[in-house]
Design an enzyme around this catalytic site. Structure first.
Site, mmCIF file in Angstrom:
data_model
loop_
_atom_site.group_PDB
_atom_site.id
_atom_site.type_symbol
_atom_site.label_atom_id
_atom_site.label_comp_id
_atom_site.label_asym_id
_atom_site.label_seq_id
_atom_site.Cartn_x
_atom_site.Cartn_y
_atom_site.Cartn_z
ATOM 1 N N ASP A 263 0.848 -1.187 0.000
ATOM 2 C CA ASP A 263 0.000 0.000 0.000
ATOM 3 C C ASP A 263 0.894 1.251 0.000
ATOM 4 O O ASP A 263 1.850 1.314 -0.755
ATOM 5 C CB ASP A 263 -0.951 -0.039 1.208
ATOM 6 C CG ASP A 263 -2.127 0.908 1.082
ATOM 7 O OD1 ASP A 263 -3.155 0.512 0.500
ATOM 8 O OD2 ASP A 263 -2.018 2.059 1.536
ATOM 9 N N TYR B 84 -3.736 11.139 0.851
ATOM 10 C CA TYR B 84 -4.153 10.901 -0.535
ATOM 11 C C TYR B 84 -4.158 12.200 -1.338
ATOM 12 O O TYR B 84 -3.710 12.240 -2.484
ATOM 13 C CB TYR B 84 -5.540 10.256 -0.563
ATOM 14 C CG TYR B 84 -5.513 8.792 -0.198
ATOM 15 C CD1 TYR B 84 -5.578 7.808 -1.173
ATOM 16 C CD2 TYR B 84 -5.398 8.394 1.132
ATOM 17 C CE1 TYR B 84 -5.536 6.460 -0.842
ATOM 18 C CE2 TYR B 84 -5.351 7.051 1.478
ATOM 19 C CZ TYR B 84 -5.419 6.086 0.490
ATOM 20 O OH TYR B 84 -5.367 4.763 0.824
ATOM 21 N N HIS C 267 -4.494 -7.943 0.204
ATOM 22 C CA HIS C 267 -3.841 -6.650 0.346
ATOM 23 C C HIS C 267 -3.076 -6.496 1.662
ATOM 24 O O HIS C 267 -2.000 -5.914 1.690
ATOM 25 C CB HIS C 267 -4.903 -5.559 0.237
ATOM 26 C CG HIS C 267 -4.363 -4.170 0.204
ATOM 27 N ND1 HIS C 267 -3.688 -3.668 -0.884
ATOM 28 C CD2 HIS C 267 -4.386 -3.170 1.125
ATOM 29 C CE1 HIS C 267 -3.335 -2.413 -0.645
ATOM 30 N NE2 HIS C 267 -3.738 -2.086 0.572
#
Length: 478
Positions: free
Chosen positions: A247, A397, A454
């Protein structure tokens, strides 16, 4: 007579000049050629630079405190009572019949999770679990950086201990690594005594996540994080070290390898970002399903990549709505999550469902308890809750994705350090080795993992630990 000798004198003078100029010109051209050839092979790096993320302007004459301070996670009756009150006052939306997790977190199952959280989850006990590893804080570029640092209790004579920095992502935390740490620091005690690899593990919290202070200034991206983590490792006394990430941790550690390759012994990733597109990629996608060998794809690549539109566009769009919100207006959505523990849990835990296994979308409970315990899941949520860090984690982000990816400092810089890639079958997107080589120029190992998604370290710690060891063993033999 002198008229006859004049041309000979001119000829002699001209030859003398040639004797000097020709070698000089050849030397100059040769030097330029050598410089050009060397510059072609010179590894481009990201400029390290410097930064200030503290409140206000950077003090000009005050030296930053570089001490490393022991840190302990604590709680209080007031904190727990406030949580319980909010859980008791939660409102729920009636669930659509047969919706499972297709509309997001199932409301009926959410009520069961909250009931467990309120009546059975013991935060004080989980704080003790979190404190079982040594925690520290240190101030870098104006903000306090939290990390855990775990050393092996016993090292056999003659065996080198390899420093390993492991970096989490969103919506995870340093707690994701609690099950893999003992496998890496005490491998013999966990059936991983293949002999020669043992680690001391450093797991920092990304600034703005958990117990690392949030940046007070705009612009804090993965490159700034990479620089801070290099400074952290240097402050701990390490000159060379291994890196591991998935990630955001993948992007951060990749940037670290691009920034100071001489400090990175090896880079191990369980998610890779390859943003470069072009004619070659288009041809590879078009031909890959029919003649994969022609474009460097394996049968397993084909199985994981096709049908391409479904797996790389439709499924990615379905799972990335959050990303658009957080990359544009994170503070707006974050306000509600920071005020409601139930909303926060639904928002975070939904990712631990479908990002672990895409088929969990069809399960009423999201398949969550088939891979994790509620104590594990809620402990990760509590790290966000007690630190009020959901908004600052979402801002990461915006700082990274609101820019043109082709214009970022790392966009045209390859990764030349030894690289290991663990490709888990349930990861959000599969990147074949042939595509990874566009960025990662020195892939030592590329493993098709048999299961897992993930959150690899959290879900399949033994598989990931084995692959890290396999990679490091190969690098050490180079």
């Amino acid at each position: 007579m002198w008229q006859k000798s004049l041309p000979n004198a001119w000829s002699f003078e001209y030859s003398q000049k040639n004797a000097v100029l020709v070698p000089a010109a050849a030397l100059g051209v040769g030097g330029m050629l050598v410089y050009w050839l060397r510059s072609r092979h010179k590894i481009k790096t990201i400029e390290m630079g410097d930064g200030w993320w503290g409140s206000g302007e950077r003090p000009l004459k005050v030296k930053e405190d570089e001490s490393i301070r022991p840190f302990k996670i604590e709680t209080s009756d007031k904190e727990i009572e406030d949580l319980h009150r909010r859980l008791e006052q939660a409102r729920y939306t009636p669930q659509l019949e047969g919706a499972a997790f297709h509309y997001g977190f199932n409301s009926n199952y959410l009520q069961k999770v909250v009931a467990y959280w309120r009546n059975q989850f013991d935060w004080r006990k989980q704080v003790e679990v979190l404190n079982k590893y040594p925690h520290f804080q240190t101030t870098i570029e104006g903000i306090d950086i939290h990390f855990i640092h775990v050393k092996p209790s016993y090292v056999p004579h003659g065996r080198a201990v390899q420093p390993l920095l492991m970096v989490h992502g969103w919506p995870g935390s340093f707690y994701e690594f609690y099950k893999i740490i003992p496998l890496l620091t005490e491998p013999a005690e966990h059936g991983l005594n293949e002999g020669d690899v043992v680690f001391e593990v450093i797991c920092p919290s990304i600034p703005g996540y958990g117990f690392s202070e949030a940046p007070h200034q705009k612009g804090f991206d993965t490159i700034a994080t990479a620089r801070i983590f290099h400074k952290l490792m240097n402050r701990l006394g390490f000159k060379e070290y291994y890196l591991q990430g998935g990630d955001w941790g993948s992007r951060i550690t990749t940037n670290m390898a691009q920034m100071l390759p001489q400090s990175v012994k090896g880079l191990h990733l369980n998610l890779i970002f390859v943003s470069r597109q072009g004619l070659r990629r288009m041809i590879s996608v078009m031909l890959g399903a029919y003649v994969p060998w022609l474009v460097g794809l394996t049968r397993e690549d084909v199985r994981r990549t096709y049908p391409f539109i479904q797996k790389n566009i439709y499924e990615l769009l379905r799972e990335s709505g959050y990303l658009h919100i957080q990359a544009t207006k994170p503070d707006t959505a974050g306000c509600g999550l920071n005020d409601s523990p139930v909303g926060l849990a639904a928002y975070i835990l939904e990712k631990f469902s479908t990002w672990t296994d895409k088929s969990f979308l069809h399960k009423d409970d999201g398949g969550l308890e088939s891979k994790y315990t509620l104590d594990e899941l809620l402990t990760n949520v509590m790290i966000y809750w007690v630190t009020s860090s959901i908004v600052s984690s979402m801002r990461f982000y915006k700082e990274n994705i609101s820019k043109d990816p082709g214009l970022t400092a790392d966009a045209r810089v390859g990764v030349y350090v030894p690289t290991g890639i663990a490709a888990f079958p349930q990861e959000l997107v599969h990147i074949p080795r042939a595509w990874a080589k566009e960025i990662f120029k020195n892939i030592i190992t590329y493993s098709y993992m048999p299961r897992g998604g993930h959150f690899a370290a959290f879900e399949e710690p033994k598989l990931l630990a084995q692959d890290i060891m396999h990679f490091v063993r190969k690098v050490e033999q180079l």
